[in-house]
Design a protein around this motif. Structure first.
Motif, PDB file in Angstrom:
ATOM      1  N   MET A   1     -26.819   0.075  43.501  1.00  0.00           N
ATOM      2  CA  MET A   1     -26.631   0.511  41.886  1.00  0.00           C
ATOM      3  C   MET A   1     -28.110   0.370  41.350  1.00  0.00           C
ATOM      4  N   LYS A   2     -28.136   1.339  40.742  1.00  0.00           N
ATOM      5  CA  LYS A   2     -29.606   1.432  39.844  1.00  0.00           C
ATOM      6  C   LYS A   2     -29.352   1.332  38.303  1.00  0.00           C
ATOM      7  N   GLN A   3     -30.011   0.654  37.854  1.00  0.00           N
ATOM      8  CA  GLN A   3     -30.181   0.374  36.394  1.00  0.00           C
ATOM      9  C   GLN A   3     -31.368   0.688  35.621  1.00  0.00           C
ATOM     10  N   ILE A   4     -31.386   1.537  34.639  1.00  0.00           N
ATOM     11  CA  ILE A   4     -32.746   1.870  34.080  1.00  0.00           C
ATOM     12  C   ILE A   4     -32.581   1.493  32.548  1.00  0.00           C
ATOM     13  N   HIS A   5     -33.728   0.795  31.870  1.00  0.00           N
ATOM     14  CA  HIS A   5     -33.754   0.418  30.623  1.00  0.00           C
ATOM     15  C   HIS A   5     -34.989   1.225  30.021  1.00  0.00           C
ATOM     16  N   LYS A   6     -34.807   1.408  28.814  1.00  0.00           N
ATOM     17  CA  LYS A   6     -36.145   2.157  28.096  1.00  0.00           C
ATOM     18  C   LYS A   6     -36.048   1.829  26.778  1.00  0.00           C
ATOM     19  N   ASP A   7     -37.139   1.260  26.085  1.00  0.00           N
ATOM     20  CA  ASP A   7     -36.982   0.740  24.811  1.00  0.00           C
ATOM     21  C   ASP A   7     -37.972   1.794  23.860  1.00  0.00           C
ATOM     22  N   TYR A   8     -37.456   2.063  22.534  1.00  0.00           N
ATOM     23  CA  TYR A   8     -38.101   2.818  21.750  1.00  0.00           C
ATOM     24  C   TYR A   8     -38.430   2.139  20.486  1.00  0.00           C
ATOM     25  N   GLU A   9     -39.406   1.446  20.273  1.00  0.00           N
ATOM     26  CA  GLU A   9     -39.787   0.666  19.214  1.00  0.00           C
ATOM     27  C   GLU A   9     -40.418   1.568  17.933  1.00  0.00           C
ATOM     28  N   ARG A  10     -39.442   2.181  17.071  1.00  0.00           N
ATOM     29  CA  ARG A  10     -39.924   3.018  16.014  1.00  0.00           C
ATOM     30  C   ARG A  10     -38.805   3.147  15.098  1.00  0.00           C
ATOM     31  N   PRO A  11     -39.416   3.656  13.717  1.00  0.00           N
ATOM     32  CA  PRO A  11     -38.253   3.658  12.524  1.00  0.00           C
ATOM     33  C   PRO A  11     -37.137   4.832  13.011  1.00  0.00           C
ATOM     34  N   PHE A  12     -35.924   4.941  12.605  1.00  0.00           N
ATOM     35  CA  PHE A  12     -35.267   5.670  13.090  1.00  0.00           C
ATOM     36  C   PHE A  12     -33.992   5.923  12.089  1.00  0.00           C
TER      37      PHE A  12
ATOM     38  N   ILE B   1     -39.099  -9.471  16.407  1.00  0.00           N
ATOM     39  CA  ILE B   1     -37.941  -8.471  16.719  1.00  0.00           C
ATOM     40  C   ILE B   1     -38.120  -7.406  15.756  1.00  0.00           C
ATOM     41  N   LYS B   2     -38.647  -6.237  16.289  1.00  0.00           N
ATOM     42  CA  LYS B   2     -38.671  -5.025  15.388  1.00  0.00           C
ATOM     43  C   LYS B   2     -37.636  -3.968  15.649  1.00  0.00           C
ATOM     44  N   THR B   3     -37.455  -3.176  14.575  1.00  0.00           N
ATOM     45  CA  THR B   3     -36.532  -2.194  14.750  1.00  0.00           C
ATOM     46  C   THR B   3     -36.640  -1.247  15.951  1.00  0.00           C
ATOM     47  N   LYS B   4     -35.698  -0.967  16.789  1.00  0.00           N
ATOM     48  CA  LYS B   4     -35.932  -0.484  18.072  1.00  0.00           C
ATOM     49  C   LYS B   4     -34.597   0.505  18.455  1.00  0.00           C
ATOM     50  N   VAL B   5     -34.738   1.404  19.310  1.00  0.00           N
ATOM     51  CA  VAL B   5     -33.434   1.858  20.071  1.00  0.00           C
ATOM     52  C   VAL B   5     -33.679   1.611  21.499  1.00  0.00           C
ATOM     53  N   VAL B   6     -32.531   1.074  22.090  1.00  0.00           N
ATOM     54  CA  VAL B   6     -32.595   0.505  23.634  1.00  0.00           C
ATOM     55  C   VAL B   6     -31.774   1.617  24.307  1.00  0.00           C
ATOM     56  N   VAL B   7     -32.232   2.340  25.366  1.00  0.00           N
ATOM     57  CA  VAL B   7     -31.265   3.088  26.333  1.00  0.00           C
ATOM     58  C   VAL B   7     -31.218   2.475  27.615  1.00  0.00           C
TER      59      VAL B   7
ATOM     60  N   ARG C   1     -31.367  12.033  35.273  1.00  0.00           N
ATOM     61  CA  ARG C   1     -30.973  13.045  34.267  1.00  0.00           C
ATOM     62  C   ARG C   1     -30.454  12.705  32.854  1.00  0.00           C
ATOM     63  N   ALA C   2     -29.438  11.485  33.264  1.00  0.00           N
ATOM     64  CA  ALA C   2     -28.918  10.875  32.088  1.00  0.00           C
ATOM     65  C   ALA C   2     -29.708  10.387  31.060  1.00  0.00           C
ATOM     66  N   LEU C   3     -30.738   9.824  31.544  1.00  0.00           N
ATOM     67  CA  LEU C   3     -31.468   8.981  30.841  1.00  0.00           C
ATOM     68  C   LEU C   3     -32.584  10.084  30.129  1.00  0.00           C
ATOM     69  N   SER C   4     -33.147  11.142  30.844  1.00  0.00           N
ATOM     70  CA  SER C   4     -33.662  12.308  30.194  1.00  0.00           C
ATOM     71  C   SER C   4     -33.110  12.878  29.072  1.00  0.00           C
ATOM     72  N   GLU C   5     -31.791  13.279  28.999  1.00  0.00           N
ATOM     73  CA  GLU C   5     -31.099  13.953  28.092  1.00  0.00           C
ATOM     74  C   GLU C   5     -30.689  12.970  26.851  1.00  0.00           C
ATOM     75  N   VAL C   6     -30.383  11.864  27.336  1.00  0.00           N
ATOM     76  CA  VAL C   6     -30.232  10.973  26.118  1.00  0.00           C
ATOM     77  C   VAL C   6     -31.399  10.534  25.439  1.00  0.00           C
ATOM     78  N   GLU C   7     -32.700  10.453  26.141  1.00  0.00           N
ATOM     79  CA  GLU C   7     -33.998  10.194  25.508  1.00  0.00           C
ATOM     80  C   GLU C   7     -34.258  11.137  24.481  1.00  0.00           C
ATOM     81  N   GLU C   8     -33.841  12.579  24.807  1.00  0.00           N
ATOM     82  CA  GLU C   8     -34.192  13.582  24.098  1.00  0.00           C
ATOM     83  C   GLU C   8     -33.393  13.465  22.631  1.00  0.00           C
ATOM     84  N   GLN C   9     -32.245  13.179  22.819  1.00  0.00           N
ATOM     85  CA  GLN C   9     -31.529  12.949  21.566  1.00  0.00           C
ATOM     86  C   GLN C   9     -31.894  11.873  20.910  1.00  0.00           C
ATOM     87  N   VAL C  10     -32.436  10.804  21.289  1.00  0.00           N
ATOM     88  CA  VAL C  10     -32.861   9.419  20.708  1.00  0.00           C
ATOM     89  C   VAL C  10     -34.184   9.983  19.982  1.00  0.00           C
ATOM     90  N   GLU C  11     -35.046  10.608  20.406  1.00  0.00           N
ATOM     91  CA  GLU C  11     -36.224  11.160  19.883  1.00  0.00           C
ATOM     92  C   GLU C  11     -36.099  11.720  18.580  1.00  0.00           C
TER      93      GLU C  11
END
Length: 301
Positions: free
Chosen positions: A1-12, A104-110, A122-132
């Motif tokens: 089972m693979k699990q990926i986490h990615k944080d985006y510390e930016r205003p949204f 703790i700053k404003t962030k989006v976590v995928v 693939r899922a992370l890449s496409e979701v990341e594009e929408q989060v951007e």
């Protein structure tokens, strides 16, 4: 089972169209797994320590999002699982966390979890594009305000320090027996004669001391080191600094959930932001023109 986490510390800024598009992408990716049951869960964290759980994005968008019940965080969890599975085999989670507390700053976590590594990527890449696309494009404005505020503050501190130095210099020569430099020359002339000073000369010295003392006391209410010219410079700078601080603290939110009552509040904030920026530019232009006029006047002298 693979699990990926990615944080985006930016205003949204998350609005209905961007949220709908994000959910469409998530559903498309989860739809690639045949013979699975799909499920959405939404956890909405509101001001006042309130939390609501929903299973439909439409219910989320129906929230009032009022000032007393303002959305601070939205946690989206979508999964696909086969019948009888103890835990969903495929899961996508997007956490729009707009809280800013301490470090703790404003962030989006995928987060993407699946046994299919290729699908996870693939899922992370496409979701990341929408989060951007939810990122607020006002970072240059924030940087400009920070630089402007620091620069103006430095200039104001320089004016204050120079005024203090001038004030101390102007009054330092009266610290010794209330005699100024011009008075010391007269006292030195009397003492050089090598005799005892007369009563008339003593009265003359005492008169000078009393005169200087009275002048000093009358000058205390006014800051003698702060000149009229510095006032003309300082007031516009204080205005710009106050506007910059107001913009940073009130007009550049780090997280916006743009539906419900927040739409009207955000539009009013944008209008206020334009007005305050107009004041900054106007004050700067007027001060620049005055400075140019002063330089031209000096050249004609």
């Amino acid at each position: 089972m693979k699990q990926i986490h990615k944080d985006y510390e930016r205003p949204f800024l998350l609005e209905k169209t961007k949220l709908d598009r994000l959910m469409d992408i998530i559903h498309d990716r989860l739809g690639e797994h045949q013979d699975t049951t799909k499920r959405d869960d939404f956890e909405v964290f509101l001001s006042g320590q309130r939390r609501e759980e929903m299973t439909s994005v439409d219910d989320v968008l129906k929230l009032d999002n009022s000032r007393k019940s303002k959305i601070q965080r939205l946690l989206i969890t979508s999964c696909a699982s086969t019948k009888g599975a103890a835990r969903p085999e495929h899961e996508i989670q997007v956490d729009f966390d707009g809280r800013t507390v301490g470090n703790i700053k404003t962030k989006v976590v995928v987060s993407v979890r699946s046994g299919d590594a290729g699908w996870s990527d693939r899922a992370l890449s496409e979701v990341e594009e929408q989060v951007e696309r939810t990122s607020l494009q006002d970072v240059p404005h924030r940087v400009t305000l920070a630089v402007l505020g620091v620069s103006v503050l430095i200039v104001l501190l320089f004016l204050l320090v120079s005024s203090l130095i001038s004030w101390n210099s102007a009054n330092g020569d009266a610290d010794v027996m209330w005699l100024r430099l011009r008075d010391v020359d007269r006292v030195e002339q009397i003492l050089k004669q090598g005799r005892t000073i007369t009563d008339e000369e003593m009265r003359e010295i005492n008169t000078m001391q009393l005169r200087n003392f009275l002048q000093e006391q009358r000058a205390k209410p006014a800051f003698s080191g702060w000149t009229r010219q510095k006032t003309f410079v300082g007031i516009p700078l204080l205005t710009i600094l106050a506007c910059a601080l107001y913009l940073i603290s009130r007009c550049y939110p780090s997280a916006v959930f743009l539906w419900g009552d927040e739409v009207e509040r955000y539009n009013k904030m944008l209008q206020t932001r334009r007005i305050v920026w107009g004041i900054i530019v106007g004050v700067a232009v007027v001060r620049s023109e005055e400075h140019t006029s002063e330089l031209q006047s000096l050249r004609h002298l």
